[in-house]
Write a protein that holds these residues in place. Structure first.
Motif, PDB file in Angstrom:
ATOM      1  N   UNK A  79     -17.768 -12.980  -1.506  1.00 41.21           N
ATOM      2  CA  UNK A  79     -16.221 -12.422  -1.585  1.00 41.21           C
ATOM      3  C   UNK A  79     -16.052 -11.153  -2.114  1.00 41.21           C
ATOM      4  N   UNK A  80     -17.355 -10.687  -3.071  1.00 45.93           N
ATOM      5  CA  UNK A  80     -16.969  -9.224  -3.548  1.00 45.93           C
ATOM      6  C   UNK A  80     -17.105  -8.082  -2.723  1.00 45.93           C
ATOM      7  N   UNK A  81     -16.570  -7.009  -3.327  1.00 43.47           N
ATOM      8  CA  UNK A  81     -16.639  -5.665  -2.287  1.00 43.47           C
ATOM      9  C   UNK A  81     -17.646  -4.818  -2.974  1.00 43.47           C
ATOM     10  N   UNK A  82     -18.270  -4.957  -4.030  1.00 43.82           N
ATOM     11  CA  UNK A  82     -18.952  -3.855  -4.677  1.00 43.82           C
ATOM     12  C   UNK A  82     -20.584  -4.419  -4.348  1.00 43.82           C
ATOM     13  N   UNK A  83     -21.417  -3.175  -4.326  1.00 41.63           N
ATOM     14  CA  UNK A  83     -22.899  -3.570  -3.647  1.00 41.63           C
ATOM     15  C   UNK A  83     -23.697  -3.494  -5.050  1.00 41.63           C
ATOM     16  N   UNK A  84     -23.170  -3.392  -6.289  1.00 42.73           N
ATOM     17  CA  UNK A  84     -23.936  -3.193  -7.254  1.00 42.73           C
ATOM     18  C   UNK A  84     -23.647  -4.037  -8.580  1.00 42.73           C
ATOM     19  N   UNK A  85     -22.680  -4.705  -8.445  1.00 36.48           N
ATOM     20  CA  UNK A  85     -22.142  -5.595  -9.513  1.00 36.48           C
ATOM     21  C   UNK A  85     -22.900  -7.010  -9.585  1.00 36.48           C
ATOM     22  N   UNK A  86     -23.167  -7.359 -10.636  1.00 34.38           N
ATOM     23  CA  UNK A  86     -23.434  -8.880 -10.728  1.00 34.38           C
ATOM     24  C   UNK A  86     -22.837  -9.601 -11.798  1.00 34.38           C
ATOM     25  N   UNK A 127     -11.950 -16.716  -7.732  1.00 35.53           N
ATOM     26  CA  UNK A 127     -12.482 -18.029  -7.225  1.00 35.53           C
ATOM     27  C   UNK A 127     -14.076 -18.125  -7.754  1.00 35.53           C
ATOM     28  N   UNK A 128     -14.631 -16.993  -8.464  1.00 30.53           N
ATOM     29  CA  UNK A 128     -15.714 -17.316  -9.339  1.00 30.53           C
ATOM     30  C   UNK A 128     -15.239 -18.029 -10.639  1.00 30.53           C
ATOM     31  N   UNK A 129     -13.948 -18.013 -10.910  1.00 35.21           N
ATOM     32  CA  UNK A 129     -13.722 -19.052 -12.139  1.00 35.21           C
ATOM     33  C   UNK A 129     -13.235 -20.176 -11.590  1.00 35.21           C
ATOM     34  N   UNK A 130     -12.344 -20.334 -10.521  1.00 35.05           N
ATOM     35  CA  UNK A 130     -11.889 -21.510  -9.918  1.00 35.05           C
ATOM     36  C   UNK A 130     -13.130 -22.490  -9.436  1.00 35.05           C
ATOM     37  N   UNK A 131     -13.806 -22.121  -8.684  1.00 38.81           N
ATOM     38  CA  UNK A 131     -14.766 -23.103  -8.320  1.00 38.81           C
ATOM     39  C   UNK A 131     -16.011 -23.487  -9.060  1.00 38.81           C
ATOM     40  N   UNK A 132     -16.479 -22.644  -9.759  1.00 37.95           N
ATOM     41  CA  UNK A 132     -17.388 -23.158 -10.865  1.00 37.95           C
ATOM     42  C   UNK A 132     -17.004 -23.845 -11.941  1.00 37.95           C
ATOM     43  N   UNK A 133     -15.507 -23.788 -12.169  1.00 39.50           N
ATOM     44  CA  UNK A 133     -15.115 -24.796 -13.257  1.00 39.50           C
ATOM     45  C   UNK A 133     -15.328 -26.169 -13.010  1.00 39.50           C
ATOM     46  N   UNK A 134     -15.207 -26.504 -11.731  1.00 44.76           N
ATOM     47  CA  UNK A 134     -15.620 -27.952 -11.379  1.00 44.76           C
ATOM     48  C   UNK A 134     -17.049 -28.348 -11.658  1.00 44.76           C
ATOM     49  N   UNK A 135     -18.050 -27.258 -11.682  1.00 41.34           N
ATOM     50  CA  UNK A 135     -19.486 -27.605 -11.871  1.00 41.34           C
ATOM     51  C   UNK A 135     -19.898 -27.214 -13.236  1.00 41.34           C
ATOM     52  N   UNK A 136     -19.118 -27.579 -14.599  1.00 41.95           N
ATOM     53  CA  UNK A 136     -19.293 -27.331 -15.797  1.00 41.95           C
ATOM     54  C   UNK A 136     -19.551 -25.866 -16.224  1.00 41.95           C
ATOM     55  N   UNK A 137     -18.845 -25.002 -15.578  1.00 43.70           N
ATOM     56  CA  UNK A 137     -19.210 -23.792 -16.040  1.00 43.70           C
ATOM     57  C   UNK A 137     -17.733 -22.962 -16.641  1.00 43.70           C
ATOM     58  N   UNK A 138     -18.102 -21.917 -17.368  1.00 45.19           N
ATOM     59  CA  UNK A 138     -17.114 -21.218 -17.908  1.00 45.19           C
ATOM     60  C   UNK A 138     -16.570 -19.851 -17.272  1.00 45.19           C
ATOM     61  N   UNK A 139     -15.727 -19.017 -18.092  1.00 43.30           N
ATOM     62  CA  UNK A 139     -15.173 -17.760 -17.318  1.00 43.30           C
ATOM     63  C   UNK A 139     -16.421 -16.908 -17.267  1.00 43.30           C
ATOM     64  N   UNK A 140     -16.288 -15.963 -16.196  1.00 42.87           N
ATOM     65  CA  UNK A 140     -17.331 -14.776 -15.889  1.00 42.87           C
ATOM     66  C   UNK A 140     -16.403 -13.485 -15.677  1.00 42.87           C
ATOM     67  N   UNK A 141     -17.550 -12.650 -15.592  1.00 40.03           N
ATOM     68  CA  UNK A 141     -17.110 -11.402 -15.484  1.00 40.03           C
ATOM     69  C   UNK A 141     -18.305 -10.336 -14.992  1.00 40.03           C
ATOM     70  N   UNK A 142     -18.051  -9.178 -14.485  1.00 37.77           N
ATOM     71  CA  UNK A 142     -18.957  -8.316 -14.252  1.00 37.77           C
ATOM     72  C   UNK A 142     -19.638  -7.722 -15.776  1.00 37.77           C
ATOM     73  N   UNK A 143     -20.742  -7.691 -15.870  1.00 32.53           N
ATOM     74  CA  UNK A 143     -21.695  -7.107 -17.156  1.00 32.53           C
ATOM     75  C   UNK A 143     -22.244  -5.754 -17.104  1.00 32.53           C
ATOM     76  N   UNK A 144     -21.890  -4.902 -17.617  1.00 33.45           N
ATOM     77  CA  UNK A 144     -22.494  -3.487 -17.897  1.00 33.45           C
ATOM     78  C   UNK A 144     -23.786  -3.579 -17.767  1.00 33.45           C
ATOM     79  N   UNK A 145     -24.611  -4.524 -18.690  1.00 36.95           N
ATOM     80  CA  UNK A 145     -26.047  -4.828 -19.009  1.00 36.95           C
ATOM     81  C   UNK A 145     -26.778  -5.140 -17.675  1.00 36.95           C
ATOM     82  N   UNK A 146     -26.138  -5.674 -16.778  1.00 34.48           N
ATOM     83  CA  UNK A 146     -26.514  -6.001 -15.602  1.00 34.48           C
ATOM     84  C   UNK A 146     -26.611  -4.904 -14.472  1.00 34.48           C
TER      85      UNK A 146
END
Length: 399
Positions: A101-108, A380-399
């Motif tokens: 779903x993402x539009x950035x080529x370099x973000x993890x 959707x990176x937050x909604x769907x993984x929340x069903x699989x015991x995951x917590x909030x996400x974001x792009x990280x500058x370190x990656x």
């Protein structure tokens, strides 16, 4: 010249609105195809992917990030007050969804220190309200005068009367329950913001605001990590004055510091900082960035294992991390009501950092991103993984 007066035609606004609504809601094969292609950008770029040109760089990037992710998961799970396995789940599922779903080529997209800290503050607060002791293995210290009662009895009563969870749910179970409920609500907020086209909000957040916010968060994160760097056990502080109380407790317990942990931390920090400075100075001569973090992780792990630092010097280790996946579970609705207010700033910060980093990469490499689509992707990176015991996400500058 004679000018003829044009007769004013009365416009029926209701009919105009109905016509526009019919046009926008009409479903044709072309519209359906464009909608699917816009919603899943991978369908546009994947057929054009230049495998010979990009594959080796992408494989190397994925390999390095994947290896570094393991110690990051351990560190960030401490900030979130959760077990390391949940951080690994989070990064795994979030990256798959952002790939589609993402539009950035370099973000993890995955675990991020600031987001983990925000999740951890909510988890700690709710655990205290539930009657759990956050400092099972920490001695009493300044700012730690509350809730010394038995956690098992308090947990059972709380689960039965308020949260509607299983009475046998312990501290770890309740903590991940809070985190997944918070993550689900934050994702819903982000999807709603995408539906209402609020992606433009990121344009009004100045770089100085983001830098100041990140600097303050970095200080808080450093404070939370110091006790692990020097190997002491102090209670987790909550509320106003948290930074001051934590540093007072650190200074009080410095005589109990583990010498092995101090030396190990100091060596790793010196190596990482030196390598970064050298990399910045001679980057024009290097064909590829030095994988210093990867080398430090591998060497430190081997030294800890074969030097038996845990057995000989009581140096702390992460211990066994489970393998495989836990069966999915629906986040608890009752817990969502408790964290609905906390989820709003979490959703905004998560989106802002993702879009800011995406725009920075897009500007550097001359392509464009779509802010509203990024909002949907992160949501959707937050909604769907929340069903699989995951917590909030974001792009990280370190990656």
């Amino acid at each position: 010249f004679l000018m003829e007066r044009k007769t004013r035609v009365k416009i029926n606004r209701k009919e105009v609105m109905l016509a526009k609504l019919r046009k926008s809601c009409s479903c044709t094969p072309k519209k359906l195809k464009n909608f699917v292609m816009d919603f899943l950008p991978v369908l546009r770029w994947l057929p054009k992917y230049q495998c010979k040109e990009y594959i080796w760089g992408d494989v190397m990037s994925g390999l390095v990030i994947g290896i570094i992710l393991v110690p990051q998961a351990i560190a960030y799970s401490l900030l979130a007050g959760l077990k390391p396995i949940y951080s690994l789940y989070t990064s795994f599922f979030a990256n798959i969804i952002y790939f589609l779903m993402g539009t950035s080529r370099h973000v993890s997209v995955g675990i991020f220190s600031l987001i983990s800290l925000m999740v951890g503050q909510v988890v700690d607060r709710e655990l205290l309200l539930a009657g759990f002791d956050l400092n099972d293995d920490a001695p009493p210290a300044l700012g730690d005068g509350s809730l010394q009662n038995d956690s098992q009895s308090n947990t059972t009563a709380f689960n039965l009367t308020v949260a509607g969870m299983n009475a046998e749910c312990g501290k770890e179970c309740y903590a991940i329950g809070i985190a997944t409920a918070l993550t689900f609500v934050a994702g819903v907020y982000q999807v709603l913001m995408g539906i209402f086209r609020l992606g433009f909000v990121s344009m009004y957040l100045s770089e100085s605001v983001l830098d100041g916010f990140a600097t303050g968060a970095s200080l808080t994160i450093l404070t939370a990590q110091v006790k692990y760097l020097i190997g002491i056990k102090i209670p987790r502080s909550q509320g106003h004055g948290m930074l001051v109380i934590t540093w007072i407790n650190i200074l009080r317990n410095i005589p109990q510091a583990n010498l092995c942990d101090v030396i190990t931390s100091a060596i790793c920090i010196v190596v990482l900082v030196t390598a970064k400075e050298l990399g910045d100075r001679y980057k024009h001569k290097l064909k590829f960035p030095l994988p210093t973090e990867l080398v430090v992780i591998v060497v430190a792990t081997l030294v800890s294992h074969y030097g038996k630092l845990n057995e000989v010097y009581a140096s702390s280790v992460s211990g066994a991390i489970p393998t495989g996946f836990i069966p999915p579970k629906v986040p608890h609705f009752n817990l969502m009501l408790r964290v609905a207010v906390d989820a709003l700033p979490l959703a905004i910060v998560s989106f802002v950092f993702t879009v800011s980093l995406s725009e920075m990469c897009a500007k550097k490499y001359a392509y464009t991103i779509r802010a509203n689509q990024e909002m949907f992707a992160v949501g959707f990176c937050n909604i769907i993984p929340s069903f699989f015991h995951s917590f909030a996400t974001s792009a990280a500058p370190a990656k």
